[in-house]
Design a protein around this motif. Structure first.
Motif, short mmCIF file in Angstrom:
data_model
loop_
_atom_site.label_atom_id
_atom_site.label_comp_id
_atom_site.label_asym_id
_atom_site.label_seq_id
_atom_site.Cartn_x
_atom_site.Cartn_y
_atom_site.Cartn_z
N GLY A 90 0.81 -1.22 0.15
CA GLY A 90 0.01 -0.08 -0.15
C GLY A 90 0.73 1.26 -0.04
N ALA A 91 1.87 1.18 0.61
CA ALA A 91 2.92 2.53 0.92
C ALA A 91 3.53 2.61 -0.64
N ARG A 92 4.05 1.38 -1.26
CA ARG A 92 4.28 1.57 -2.66
C ARG A 92 3.44 2.05 -3.60
N ALA A 93 2.32 1.76 -3.46
CA ALA A 93 1.32 2.28 -4.53
C ALA A 93 0.83 3.49 -4.22
N MET A 94 0.92 4.27 -2.76
CA MET A 94 0.70 5.29 -2.73
C MET A 94 1.75 6.36 -3.05
N MET A 95 3.12 5.98 -3.01
CA MET A 95 4.18 6.77 -3.40
C MET A 95 4.23 6.84 -4.80
N ILE A 96 3.69 5.77 -5.59
CA ILE A 96 3.82 5.61 -7.01
C ILE A 96 2.47 6.84 -7.46
N ALA A 97 1.32 6.67 -6.80
CA ALA A 97 0.27 7.73 -7.10
C ALA A 97 0.38 9.33 -6.66
N PRO A 102 -9.03 -7.39 4.24
CA PRO A 102 -8.50 -6.38 5.20
C PRO A 102 -8.83 -5.01 4.61
N THR A 103 -8.26 -4.08 5.56
CA THR A 103 -8.55 -2.55 5.17
C THR A 103 -7.25 -1.75 5.27
N ILE A 104 -7.02 -0.67 4.51
CA ILE A 104 -5.80 0.16 4.56
C ILE A 104 -6.18 1.44 4.58
N ASP A 105 -5.55 2.19 5.65
CA ASP A 105 -5.68 3.59 6.03
C ASP A 105 -4.55 4.39 5.84
N THR A 106 -4.48 5.43 5.32
CA THR A 106 -2.96 6.39 5.37
C THR A 106 -3.51 7.73 5.99
N THR A 107 -2.62 7.93 6.89
CA THR A 107 -2.79 9.21 7.72
C THR A 107 -1.36 10.01 7.67
N SER A 108 -1.32 11.39 7.58
CA SER A 108 -0.04 11.95 7.61
C SER A 108 -0.04 12.85 8.91
N THR A 150 3.35 0.93 8.07
CA THR A 150 4.71 1.26 7.42
C THR A 150 4.51 3.01 7.25
N GLN A 151 5.78 3.41 7.46
CA GLN A 151 5.85 4.81 7.53
C GLN A 151 6.67 5.39 6.18
N VAL A 152 6.42 6.43 5.68
CA VAL A 152 6.85 6.70 4.49
C VAL A 152 7.32 8.39 4.79
N PRO A 153 8.70 8.94 5.02
CA PRO A 153 8.91 10.29 5.35
C PRO A 153 8.70 11.12 4.11
N PHE A 154 8.71 12.08 4.60
CA PHE A 154 8.38 13.37 3.58
C PHE A 154 8.95 14.94 4.31
N SER A 155 9.27 15.72 3.62
CA SER A 155 9.67 17.00 3.99
C SER A 155 8.58 17.77 3.87
N GLY A 204 3.65 15.08 11.29
CA GLY A 204 5.07 14.95 11.82
C GLY A 204 6.05 14.59 10.81
N GLY A 205 5.80 15.12 9.40
CA GLY A 205 6.67 14.74 8.50
C GLY A 205 6.59 13.21 7.96
N MET A 206 5.74 12.42 8.10
CA MET A 206 5.45 11.15 7.92
C MET A 206 4.10 10.76 7.40
N LEU A 207 4.15 9.93 6.33
CA LEU A 207 2.85 9.37 5.85
C LEU A 207 2.88 7.79 6.47
N THR A 208 1.85 7.65 7.28
CA THR A 208 1.73 6.28 7.84
C THR A 208 0.63 5.29 6.95
N VAL A 209 1.11 4.31 6.51
CA VAL A 209 -0.12 3.30 5.95
C VAL A 209 -0.23 2.13 6.72
N THR A 210 -1.49 2.05 7.31
CA THR A 210 -1.80 0.90 8.14
C THR A 210 -2.87 0.06 7.47
N ALA A 211 -2.53 -1.29 7.66
CA ALA A 211 -3.24 -2.48 7.23
C ALA A 211 -4.09 -3.02 8.40
N ARG A 212 -5.10 -3.23 8.23
CA ARG A 212 -5.87 -4.01 9.49
C ARG A 212 -6.61 -5.14 9.01
#
Length: 138
Positions: free
Chosen positions: A48-55, A94-100, A132-137, A102-110
């Motif tokens: 999910g984090a890879r797909a989010m980064m690509i999109a 399963p479900t996937i949620d994305t939150t942002s 999984t956390q993805v950093p950004f500036s 503090g300079g991080m995008l967090t992708v959570t699978a439940r």
């Protein structure tokens, strides 16, 4: 001296040992199922984090602008099922949620409908999740 009647001793010993043995076997199966579910959730969160980064990571985001619009699920249900097929056993989804923040995008699978088979563990291991956390500036 009178000889004691030992009939049924072997059956009693079997019941005592078999009860403990089967409880141990079911506990190992239950924890194995939980471990496979957690590993599948970690794999799904990474996908999910890879797909989010690509999109989401467009040239504006790469230029240090916050990807605030990057929330949601960027995997189709077919991609999710191909990534982690074990999570769909028993009709669960399963479900996937994305939150942002503090300079991080967090992708959570439940896995919301998951429950341990042996109820002695309580509810602490029910409904597992992995992030999984993805950093950004910002």
């Amino acid at each position: 001296m009178r000889k004691l009647d030992n009939r049924g001793i072997a059956a009693f010993e079997f019941c005592v040992v078999a009860g403990v043995f089967f409880m141990l076997v079911f506990a190992m199966v239950d924890f194995g199922r939980y471990a496979i579910t957690m590993q599948s959730l970690r794999h799904l969160a990474g996908a999910g984090a890879r797909a989010m980064m690509i999109a989401c990571y467009t040239p504006a985001v790469i230029s240090n602008n916050s990807p605030a619009g990057c929330t949601g699920d960027y995997l189709s249900s077919t991609e999710k099922q191909n990534t982690a097929p074990f999570l769909y056993a028993g009709g669960l989804t399963p479900t996937i949620d994305t939150t942002s923040g503090g300079g991080m995008l967090t992708v959570t699978a439940r896995q919301p409908g998951f429950a341990m088979l042996i109820p002695i563990w309580g509810t602490s291991l029910n409904a597992p999740s992995a992030s999984t956390q993805v950093p950004f500036s910002p």
